[in-house]
Design a protein around this motif. Structure first.
Motif, PDB file in Angstrom:
ATOM      1  N   GLU A 142       0.803  -1.204   0.000  1.00  0.00           N
ATOM      2  CA  GLU A 142       0.000   0.000   0.000  1.00  0.00           C
ATOM      3  C   GLU A 142       0.846   1.269   0.000  1.00  0.00           C
ATOM      4  O   GLU A 142       0.313   2.366  -0.037  1.00  0.00           O
ATOM      5  N   GLN A 143       2.147   1.127   0.086  1.00  0.00           N
ATOM      6  CA  GLN A 143       3.014   2.295   0.066  1.00  0.00           C
ATOM      7  C   GLN A 143       3.111   2.830  -1.358  1.00  0.00           C
ATOM      8  O   GLN A 143       3.039   2.071  -2.327  1.00  0.00           O
ATOM      9  N   PRO A 144       3.289   4.147  -1.515  1.00  0.00           N
ATOM     10  CA  PRO A 144       3.456   4.705  -2.852  1.00  0.00           C
ATOM     11  C   PRO A 144       4.710   4.126  -3.508  1.00  0.00           C
ATOM     12  O   PRO A 144       5.691   3.831  -2.818  1.00  0.00           O
ATOM     13  N   PRO A 145       4.702   3.962  -4.820  1.00  0.00           N
ATOM     14  CA  PRO A 145       5.827   3.327  -5.519  1.00  0.00           C
ATOM     15  C   PRO A 145       7.180   3.971  -5.247  1.00  0.00           C
ATOM     16  O   PRO A 145       8.204   3.278  -5.200  1.00  0.00           O
ATOM     17  N   HIS A 146       7.214   5.306  -5.065  1.00  0.00           N
ATOM     18  CA  HIS A 146       8.526   5.947  -4.894  1.00  0.00           C
ATOM     19  C   HIS A 146       9.174   5.639  -3.544  1.00  0.00           C
ATOM     20  O   HIS A 146      10.328   5.975  -3.318  1.00  0.00           O
ATOM     21  N   GLU A 147       8.444   4.962  -2.632  1.00  0.00           N
ATOM     22  CA  GLU A 147       9.035   4.573  -1.354  1.00  0.00           C
ATOM     23  C   GLU A 147      10.170   3.566  -1.547  1.00  0.00           C
ATOM     24  O   GLU A 147      11.015   3.406  -0.673  1.00  0.00           O
ATOM     25  N   GLN A 148      10.191   2.899  -2.696  1.00  0.00           N
ATOM     26  CA  GLN A 148      11.252   1.927  -2.950  1.00  0.00           C
ATOM     27  C   GLN A 148      12.559   2.601  -3.358  1.00  0.00           C
ATOM     28  O   GLN A 148      13.614   1.959  -3.399  1.00  0.00           O
ATOM     29  N   LEU A 149      12.512   3.893  -3.662  1.00  0.00           N
ATOM     30  CA  LEU A 149      13.710   4.609  -4.083  1.00  0.00           C
ATOM     31  C   LEU A 149      14.592   4.946  -2.885  1.00  0.00           C
ATOM     32  O   LEU A 149      14.103   5.162  -1.783  1.00  0.00           O
TER      33      LEU A 149
END
Length: 210
Positions: A142-149
């Motif tokens: 559920e985290q926004p995709p850019h959290e993986q950056l």
């Protein structure tokens, strides 16, 4: 007396803040800065109890600036004052070492209380933002995709989305354009961007750029 450094690139914001603090008996502005370089320069002069920091200034800014501040011996605590009210941005700032986070749409009393609490060795987060962070799910799905950056990748994404070229980003962050290009390639791959236009659209939609 709490000695404050105001770091914001907008003169009208700095002036408004100084007028607010002039109404108090325990807070005084001893230094101002309009970019990251000036913040670091003012710190070398000492005599600062709290840094009131806008994260979106020209040049060195955001997480990178926060980390450079912490590299100074005896660096004062940092209280972020920003337009960004997204929980994920606040989490990154707090993770990088800031002890307070207040949004610019907060009431003056909230900011004054945060400054006093931070100066006394405590922590302070904008109440509305703290509530949003509390109830936001930590589930990775559920985290926004850019959290993986990584922090650097996110920083470069934000600068590129603002319209800076690779060379301009390199100059702003004091790194090589090759390093910027490498980070850009990685973030494009992680986010499945196929063009700069897609990257800009995402950054705007996600509230990563003003």
């Amino acid at each position: 007396m709490i000695r404050l450094l105001i770091a914001d690139d907008h003169a009208i914001v700095r002036e408004g803040l100084k007028q607010l603090f002039a109404l108090t008996s325990d807070i005084t502005v001893v230094a101002e800065a309009m970019n990251g370089g000036e913040v670091l320069e003012r710190l070398r002069g000492g005599g600062i109890d709290v840094i009131l920091l806008d994260m979106a200034m020209p040049g060195i800014s955001g997480i990178d600036l926060i980390r450079r501040i912490h590299n100074h011996d005896g660096a004062p605590p940092i209280l972020v004052l920003t337009m960004h009210n997204e929980p994920q941005i606040a989490r990154r700032a707090i993770k990088s070492g800031v002890v307070g986070y207040v949004t610019k749409d907060s009431e003056p009393e909230v900011l004054l209380a945060a400054i006093r609490r931070v100066a006394a060795g405590g922590r302070s987060i904008d109440p509305a933002l703290a509530e949003a962070m509390l109830f936001e799910s930590n589930a990775a799905s559920e985290q926004p995709p850019h959290e993986q950056l990584s922090d650097r990748e996110l920083q470069i994404l934000q600068l590129l989305a603002k319209g800076l070229s690779v060379n301009e980003v390199a100059d702003a962050l004091a790194i090589s354009n090759k390093t910027v290009s490498t980070h850009k390639a990685r973030l494009m791959e992680k986010m499945a961007f196929h063009s700069n236009a897609e990257m800009v659209r995402y950054a705007v939609t996600a509230g990563l750029v003003e």
